[in-house]
Write a protein that holds these residues in place. Structure first.
Motif, mmCIF file in Angstrom:
data_model
loop_
_atom_site.group_PDB
_atom_site.id
_atom_site.type_symbol
_atom_site.label_atom_id
_atom_site.label_comp_id
_atom_site.label_asym_id
_atom_site.label_seq_id
_atom_site.Cartn_x
_atom_site.Cartn_y
_atom_site.Cartn_z
ATOM 1 N N HIS A 78 0.406 -1.547 -3.603
ATOM 2 C CA HIS A 78 0.701 -2.268 -4.842
ATOM 3 C C HIS A 78 -0.307 -1.845 -5.897
ATOM 4 O O HIS A 78 -1.504 -2.058 -5.718
ATOM 5 C CB HIS A 78 0.583 -3.782 -4.642
ATOM 6 C CG HIS A 78 1.512 -4.300 -3.596
ATOM 7 N ND1 HIS A 78 2.847 -4.519 -3.823
ATOM 8 C CD2 HIS A 78 1.305 -4.627 -2.302
ATOM 9 C CE1 HIS A 78 3.417 -4.955 -2.726
ATOM 10 N NE2 HIS A 78 2.505 -5.027 -1.781
ATOM 11 N N SER A 79 0.209 -1.265 -6.971
ATOM 12 C CA SER A 79 -0.694 -0.917 -8.067
ATOM 13 C C SER A 79 -0.915 -2.144 -8.944
ATOM 14 O O SER A 79 -0.002 -2.965 -9.119
ATOM 15 C CB SER A 79 -0.082 0.200 -8.907
ATOM 16 O OG SER A 79 -0.829 0.349 -10.094
ATOM 17 N N THR A 118 2.739 -0.832 2.359
ATOM 18 C CA THR A 118 3.179 -0.811 0.955
ATOM 19 C C THR A 118 1.967 -0.881 0.039
ATOM 20 O O THR A 118 1.129 -1.767 0.178
ATOM 21 C CB THR A 118 4.078 -2.026 0.657
ATOM 22 O OG1 THR A 118 5.031 -2.131 1.713
ATOM 23 C CG2 THR A 118 4.784 -1.877 -0.672
ATOM 24 N N SER A 156 -3.141 -6.361 -0.499
ATOM 25 C CA SER A 156 -1.843 -7.005 -0.742
ATOM 26 C C SER A 156 -1.835 -7.517 -2.184
ATOM 27 O O SER A 156 -2.892 -7.639 -2.818
ATOM 28 C CB SER A 156 -1.652 -8.171 0.222
ATOM 29 O OG SER A 156 -2.584 -9.182 -0.112
ATOM 30 N N LEU A 157 -0.644 -7.859 -2.647
ATOM 31 C CA LEU A 157 -0.535 -8.369 -4.026
ATOM 32 C C LEU A 157 -1.362 -9.630 -4.214
ATOM 33 O O LEU A 157 -2.041 -9.802 -5.234
ATOM 34 C CB LEU A 157 0.926 -8.680 -4.336
ATOM 35 C CG LEU A 157 1.678 -7.620 -5.117
ATOM 36 C CD1 LEU A 157 3.109 -8.070 -5.365
ATOM 37 C CD2 LEU A 157 0.984 -7.323 -6.450
ATOM 38 N N CYS A 171 3.790 3.462 -10.126
ATOM 39 C CA CYS A 171 3.086 2.178 -9.998
ATOM 40 C C CYS A 171 4.067 1.017 -10.087
ATOM 41 O O CYS A 171 3.674 -0.140 -10.016
ATOM 42 C CB CYS A 171 2.016 2.023 -11.084
ATOM 43 S SG CYS A 171 0.749 3.276 -10.991
ATOM 44 N N LYS A 172 5.335 1.346 -10.283
ATOM 45 C CA LYS A 172 6.397 0.328 -10.407
ATOM 46 C C LYS A 172 6.041 -0.697 -11.478
ATOM 47 O O LYS A 172 6.044 -1.920 -11.237
ATOM 48 C CB LYS A 172 6.648 -0.354 -9.069
ATOM 49 C CG LYS A 172 7.053 0.610 -7.962
ATOM 50 C CD LYS A 172 7.489 -0.136 -6.716
ATOM 51 C CE LYS A 172 7.994 0.773 -5.630
ATOM 52 N NZ LYS A 172 7.004 1.665 -5.056
ATOM 53 N N GLY A 195 1.532 -2.451 -11.527
ATOM 54 C CA GLY A 195 2.858 -2.932 -11.151
ATOM 55 C C GLY A 195 2.947 -4.452 -11.164
ATOM 56 O O GLY A 195 4.007 -5.011 -10.868
ATOM 57 N N MET A 196 1.867 -5.106 -11.466
ATOM 58 C CA MET A 196 1.885 -6.574 -11.436
ATOM 59 C C MET A 196 2.630 -7.119 -12.658
ATOM 60 O O MET A 196 2.528 -6.558 -13.757
ATOM 61 C CB MET A 196 0.448 -7.121 -11.406
ATOM 62 C CG MET A 196 -0.251 -6.774 -10.095
ATOM 63 S SD MET A 196 -1.996 -7.186 -10.099
ATOM 64 C CE MET A 196 -1.927 -8.920 -9.772
#
Ligand SMILES: Cc1ncc(COP(=O)(O)O)c(C=O)c1O
Length: 705
Positions: free
Chosen positions: A438-439, A436, A402-403, A290-291, A442-443
């Motif tokens: 985005h988890s 891509t 998207s983020l 999840c970075k 990962g935020m």
């Protein structure tokens, strides 16, 4: 007043008959004259008198009179007794008949209620279709209303029931009457079971097309050798492309460490949140994939037997019975069941549709406006909305947020103090490098960490839906502890926890072997199915995550209703291919279907052949119907996908450069050329002027052929 029961009546009548049989005994008192003469003469006295009269041959007028009086009195009494007997008999019959009628009336009332309910549900279904233009609205709890209705009808207790459901509908504007209890079960076929509670009856009847198709599939599964004419399953969201890799890996691990599987701690009651060794492994795994900006903590991890159970558990601890959770449609339909069957929690829908309007830039786009509207509508009707569900990647659309979209949704939830349940179960099934994922984990900063709960599981990303494993990450310890209490019912057995920890630890194998192969196979299967769809001229959403393609079959419906959609779904099933229709995802537009493409090539080929056969047959039928009714106008509701501009554009991340790819454009052209009078209406010159870039590709295509 109490009405005597049949058995009381029968006892009365038996007593009467006993009394009646003793009536002819001597010394029963009767008229006053006879009483004054002593005991009332019975039959033997009369006989004696007659004998005496005969023997003496002496006419005693008093005796004669007495004899006549007694004879007529006796006749009268006999008559009276007969009448009384008949009356009682009649009373008994009347009472029995009354009981039967009452029973019948009760049954008729029930049937009538059901009929009314069915009509009511169908009306709502029709209203919903006729209002599909509006982008969002409150969907009343299908299940909740229904359980109340059932409780009423079946006399099983409960609340306001049908009346309440009606009242809730009556109070709202027509354009927002979207309640639909029709699809998840058919009340017309409902037979309440005397063995079950109201809840049990609901669970028993929780069937829709999904259940029906699943049952049919299990009874007649396709098998290349044993049952080549069996049903191909493009309906269940499973990855059938990686069984070889997974079974090899799991067996290898078994032989290396099978002794460990029998260690006592694995065979004893665990911590209900899961063994610490596994929770630590999950935390490391999620941090990596999840970075996460900082290492995730094992104490925030809970494991249980699948994300379906997690939805149930979260809904139960975040909402009270009758409260609601907001979700955008179309969505994975199993969530309805998960929220409702245990927790009695309902869903409020933000309807997405294929039109690109307002702030949206792609079909079925989730926007904050739509969420706001759905939430306000629900709250204005007194529905307590406690949470928002986000599916990312989205099932069945395949969208990846998207983020900035994610941030917007989370900020929206924070503004309204909503919990957010983020389901990331397909996070490793993004099969195209151009996309891509985005988890939420990962935020850099979560808007409301105490109300953000993230779930993931191995069913999809590791192609092992049979193992039953899901995990929750939440910083909120109250939520974690409450869910952990429910884990007693949803635990994962010790040896499986051990195996999953081993699986998640093996980063090299996952990255170098498994994910590479999995993504390549998913991409190839996706390409095969979408190419077939392009050849057929069928529009679809071209996404690159998950196992599904969201397909627009609206042109194969004549009147564009959910009934027709169901007929088409059945037609596919009759032709031995199982799909999922839009209704199963609460899609607001009839005619959308989901195909699962994560399957072996030979099954994809055969399944697509069967689909093609059905569509061609349907095309011929529509053409011949059109010939029979040449004057019919477009206003009759015939779906025409070409005027909706929903064709196959790849999802562009906001900010990335636009432009369709060649495959999409070729598909678009093929589709338009197939659609009846396109060539007559569109001259090459006109087209070249209007859409030079498409004309360019068109020229290339024509040149090639
Ligand atoms: C979006 C989504 N969430 C959850 C689930 C259920 O997952 P599990 O097998 O872990 O119960 C599914 C299954 O199809 C799904 O599509």
């Amino acid at each position: 007043m109490m009405t005597p029961s049949v058995s009381q009546k029968a006892a009365c009548s038996r007593a009467f008959l006993t009394w009646r049989s003793s009536f002819s005994e001597p010394n029963v008192a009767s008229s006053s004259r006879i009483q004054s003469l002593g005991p009332r003469p019975g039959f033997s006295t009369l006989h004696r008198l007659r004998k005496k009269r005969k023997g003496q041959r002496v006419k005693d007028p008093l005796d004669d009179l007495l004899l006549k009086t007694l004879t007529s009195q006796r006749a009268m009494e006999e008559r009276f007794l007969q009448m009384e007997e008949r009356r009682l008999q009649r009373d008994m019959e009347v009472e029995e008949r009354r009981m039967q009628l009452e029973q019948r009336r009760f049954e008729l009332e029930r049937e009538h209620e059901f009929r009314m309910f069915n009509v009511f549900a169908q009306m709502l279904s029709i209203l919903k279709q006729s209002n599909s233009s509006s982008s969002s609205s409150v969907a009343l709890p299908r299940g909740l209303d229904f359980i109340q209705v059932l409780s009423d009808i079946a006399g099983m207790g409960g609340g306001g029931g049908l009346q309440e459901a009606r009242a809730m509908q009556v109070g709202r504007p027509l354009s927002e009457r979207r309640t639909d209890m029709y699809s998840f079960c058919n009340p017309g076929e409902f037979q309440s079971s005397p063995f079950l509670s109201a809840r049990g009856n609901i669970a028993n009847l929780f069937r829709g097309s999904t259940e029906e198709g699943y049952k049919a599939y299990h009874a007649d599964k396709y098998d290349e050798d044993k049952n080549p004419n069996g049903i191909i399953n493009f309906g269940t969201s499973e990855n059938k492309l990686c069984f070889d890799l997974m079974s090899k890996r799991l067996t290898e691990q078994l032989t290396q460490s099978d002794m460990n599987l029998m260690e006592p701690p694995l065979l004893q009651y665990p911590d209900w949140k899961g063994h610490m060794f596994l929770r630590e492994e999950v935390a490391r795994f999620l941090t990596y994939y999840c970075k996460a900006p900082a290492p995730l903590k094992a104490e925030n991890v809970i494991v249980l037997n699948g994300c379906g159970s997690l939805f149930s558990a979260l809904a139960t601890v975040l909402c009270d019975p009758g409260e609601a959770v907001l979700i955008a449609t179309p969505f994975y339909g199993g969530i309805t069941q998960s929220l409702f069957l245990y927790g009695n929690v309902k869903l409020v829908y933000a309807y997405l549709d294929s039109k690109i309007t307002g702030t949206s830039t792609r079909p079925f786009q989730l926007t904050v406006d739509k969420l706001e509207k759905a939430l306000q509508d629900a709250r204005s009707e007194g529905v307590g909305v406690k949470a928002l569900i986000l599916l990312n990647p989205q099932n069945p659309l395949g969208d990846i947020y998207s983020l900035s979209e994610l941030r917007d949704y989370l900020e929206f939830a924070k503004r309204h103090e909503l919990h957010v349940i983020v389901d990331e179960i397909y996070m490793l099934s993004v099969f195209d490098e151009s996309a891509t994922f985005h988890s939420v984990l990962g935020m850099d900063r979560l808007p409301d960490p105490q109300r953000t709960h993230v779930m993931w599981g191995i069913s999809k990303d590791f192609a092992v839906s049979g193992i039953r494993f899901g995990t929750l990450y939440t910083e909120n310890q109250d939520v974690a502890n409450a869910v952990a209490s429910l884990c007693y019912f949803h635990g994962v057995c010790g040896p499986v926890q051990y195996k999953v920890a081993q699986l998640l630890r093996d980063r090299d194998w996952i990255n170098q072997v498994y994910l590479r192969a999995n993504h390549a196979r998913l991409k190839a299967a996706h390409t095969y199915v979408t190419d077939e769809l392009k050849t057929l001229g069928v529009p679809f959403l071209n996404r690159n995550a998950g196992f599904f393609v969201w397909i627009d079959f609206r042109k194969y419906l004549r009147t564009g209703t959910f009934e027709e959609e169901m007929l088409l779904w059945r037609r596919f099933l009759d032709n031995k291919v199982l799909l999922s229709c839009g209704k199963a995802f609460e899609c607001s537009e009839p005619g959308w279907f989901r195909i699962i493409f994560a399957d072996k090539t030979h099954r994809l080929q055969l399944g697509m052949q069967r689909i093609r056969r059905v569509l061609e047959e349907r095309e011929r039928e529509i053409l011949s119907e059109d010939k029979d009714q040449p004057c019919q106008s477009d206003q009759d509701g015939k779906a025409d996908s070409t005027d909706e501009v929903i064709f196959v554009s790849r999802h562009q991340e906001p900010g990335s450069t636009g432009g369709s790819n060649l495959g999409d454009l070729i598909g678009l052209l093929q589709q338009q050329m197939r659609s009846s009078d396109w060539l007559q209406k569109n001259t090459a010159e006109q087209f070249a002027q209007e859409k030079p870039e498409i004309y360019d590709v068109f020229s290339k295509l024509v040149g090639k052929q």
